[in-house]
Design an enzyme around this catalytic site. Structure first.
Site, PDB file in Angstrom:
ATOM      1  N   LYS A  44      31.476  36.760  37.948  1.00  0.00           N
ATOM      2  CA  LYS A  44      32.745  36.081  37.643  1.00  0.00           C
ATOM      3  C   LYS A  44      32.524  35.070  36.531  1.00  0.00           C
ATOM      4  CE  LYS A  44      31.719  31.850  39.577  1.00  0.00           C
ATOM      5  NZ  LYS A  44      31.506  30.626  38.782  1.00  0.00           N
TER       6      LYS A  44
ATOM      7  N   ALA B 153      23.312  30.960  37.198  1.00  0.00           N
ATOM      8  CA  ALA B 153      24.015  31.167  35.926  1.00  0.00           C
ATOM      9  C   ALA B 153      25.460  30.687  35.962  1.00  0.00           C
ATOM     10  CB  ALA B 153      23.980  32.651  35.563  1.00  0.00           C
ATOM     11  N   GLY B 154      26.007  30.437  37.169  1.00  0.00           N
ATOM     12  CA  GLY B 154      27.439  30.122  37.269  1.00  0.00           C
ATOM     13  C   GLY B 154      28.279  31.379  37.183  1.00  0.00           C
TER      14      GLY B 154
ATOM     15  N   ASP C  10      32.693  30.104  46.806  1.00  0.00           N
ATOM     16  CA  ASP C  10      33.135  31.122  45.836  1.00  0.00           C
ATOM     17  C   ASP C  10      33.303  32.501  46.465  1.00  0.00           C
ATOM     18  OD1 ASP C  10      33.216  29.361  43.753  1.00  0.00           O
ATOM     19  OD2 ASP C  10      31.366  30.042  42.797  1.00  0.00           O
TER      20      ASP C  10
ATOM     21  N   GLY D  97      25.268  35.554  43.811  1.00  0.00           N
ATOM     22  CA  GLY D  97      24.985  35.557  45.252  1.00  0.00           C
ATOM     23  C   GLY D  97      26.258  35.627  46.084  1.00  0.00           C
ATOM     24  N   SER D  98      27.287  34.882  45.670  1.00  0.00           N
ATOM     25  CA  SER D  98      28.563  34.885  46.410  1.00  0.00           C
ATOM     26  C   SER D  98      29.206  36.269  46.349  1.00  0.00           C
ATOM     27  CB  SER D  98      29.543  33.875  45.797  1.00  0.00           C
ATOM     28  OG  SER D  98      28.956  32.620  45.686  1.00  0.00           O
TER      29      SER D  98
HETATM   30  O1  C5P Z   1      29.985  26.437  49.101  1.00  0.00           O
HETATM   31  P1  C5P Z   1      28.628  26.634  48.558  1.00  0.00           P
HETATM   32  O2  C5P Z   1      27.571  26.702  49.621  1.00  0.00           O
HETATM   33  O3  C5P Z   1      28.521  27.777  47.598  1.00  0.00           O
HETATM   34  O4  C5P Z   1      28.315  25.352  47.671  1.00  0.00           O
HETATM   35  C1  C5P Z   1      27.013  25.021  47.245  1.00  0.00           C
HETATM   36  C2  C5P Z   1      26.940  23.522  47.068  1.00  0.00           C
HETATM   37  O5  C5P Z   1      27.754  23.117  45.957  1.00  0.00           O
HETATM   38  C3  C5P Z   1      27.479  22.742  48.251  1.00  0.00           C
HETATM   39  O6  C5P Z   1      26.465  22.473  49.170  1.00  0.00           O
HETATM   40  C4  C5P Z   1      27.972  21.480  47.626  1.00  0.00           C
HETATM   41  O7  C5P Z   1      26.884  20.617  47.387  1.00  0.00           O
HETATM   42  C5  C5P Z   1      28.456  21.922  46.260  1.00  0.00           C
HETATM   43  N1  C5P Z   1      29.904  22.165  46.188  1.00  0.00           N
HETATM   44  C6  C5P Z   1      30.765  21.077  46.130  1.00  0.00           C
HETATM   45  N2  C5P Z   1      32.113  21.289  46.002  1.00  0.00           N
HETATM   46  C7  C5P Z   1      32.613  22.539  45.913  1.00  0.00           C
HETATM   47  C8  C5P Z   1      31.764  23.650  45.979  1.00  0.00           C
HETATM   48  C9  C5P Z   1      30.396  23.422  46.103  1.00  0.00           C
HETATM   49  O8  C5P Z   1      30.326  19.927  46.193  1.00  0.00           O
HETATM   50  N3  C5P Z   1      33.929  22.713  45.750  1.00  0.00           N
END
Ligand code: C5P
Length: 300
Positions: A15, A100-101, A139, A105-106
């Protein structure tokens, strides 16, 4: 009874965020955001079959394939939710770079949910799959449908775009280019917070008016904005320098997510893919990750 030899192969798309506006930290530690996210034709391929126990093989030897991998977490969660005792065997053809953004993984985790559900005779509804994806990561829900969408909350509130906007975005050609280092999403959010400056965040109203301009017929390049760009650029100036160079050449470009991959819109660009490639290689070296792809429509 499902055929135990049956193998399902699904495209697991990457994405990009055409817009990513982070508004501030919430009480639960996550950050509220508004984003316009689009899936790409470029991605991984995930093959899945029923098995006695869960296992994951990956073409990239550097990718951890233990229980921390989101694909195996998705399998454990799916089994719990679906009340199954059997396992799943996954084979991941990894092309999306890590850190990479690009949501690699998601996307793999959401694609695993879709494949397991199909193999198990669609035991979970789409809503239940979406709910499971939420548990796996912010994500992940986007990838259940994979169409260009508007994301809110911590990213888990996903809304389809108006049909004519989706149609306009589908097939948009773009270049992806990533320097030879990764950026961790958790680090990038933490760094944003540690700057302790209110101007690292963008008010929701600013994001809303930018989106409104685009929905009202504004140019796609005017939508491109990501407030991670400045934050991540402070630590990794190589990103800022290339994006500034390309913008001077008339190339609409942006950091995707928290990076380190960037993208450039091809059809709207004053420079060709070759010229952009030359500029990127000149700055980051010949071994850089650089590919052309397009925004995809529905998940296949
Ligand atoms: O949701 P996910 O596990 O992919 O997010 C990884 C990390 O990115 C979270 O532990 C959090 O530190 C940060 N994050 C956040 N705000 C978001 C999404 C992710 O702070 N909206």
């Amino acid at each position: 009874m499902p055929d135990i030899e049956e193998v399902i192969r699904l495209h697991s798309p990457a994405k990009i965020n055409l817009m990513l506006s982070v508004h501030g930290q919430r009480e639960d530690g996550y950050h509220d955001l508004t984003s316009l996210m689009a899936g790409l034709d470029f991605g991984d391929e995930l093959a899945v079959r029923l098995s006695d126990v869960d296992s994951l093989e990956c073409t990239d030897p550097d990718l951890p394939t233990g229980p921390d991998n989101l694909v195996l977490q998705a399998a454990a969660l799916f089994r719990r939710r679906a009340g199954l005792s059997s396992g799943f065997s996954f084979c991941l053809n990894k092309r999306i770079p890590v850190g990479a953004g690009l949501g690699g993984g998601s996307g793999n985790a959401a694609t695993a949910l879709l494949a397991m559900n199909r193999l198990s005779g669609d035991v979970l509804s789409m809503d239940e799959l979406f709910d499971s994806a939420k548990e796996l990561g912010s994500d992940c829900p986007f990838f259940i449908d994979g169409k260009p969408s508007l994301l809110r909350g911590r990213g888990e509130i996903v809304k389809s775009l108006p049909a004519e906007i989706s149609k306009q975005l589908e097939g948009q050609r773009l270049l992806l280019f990533k320097p030879n280092f990764a950026v961790s999403t958790a680090w990038a959010y933490g760094h944003m917070r540690s700057l302790r400056s209110s101007d690292v965040y963008e008010p929701e109203t600013v994001a809303a008016s930018r989106l409104e301009g685009f929905f009202d017929g504004g140019a796609l390049e005017d939508l491109l904005a990501n407030n991670f760009e400045r934050v991540v650029g402070l630590k990794f100036p190589a990103i800022t320098l290339i994006l500034e160079d390309l913008r001077r050449m008339g190339v609409p470009c942006l950091l995707s997510g928290s990076g380190s991959c960037c993208f450039a819109l091809l059809d709207q660009s004053a420079a060709s893919a070759e010229e952009i490639g030359a500029c990127v290689r000149d700055a980051w070296g010949n071994a850089v990750f650089f590919i052309e792809t397009s925004i995809c429509g529905t998940k296949t």
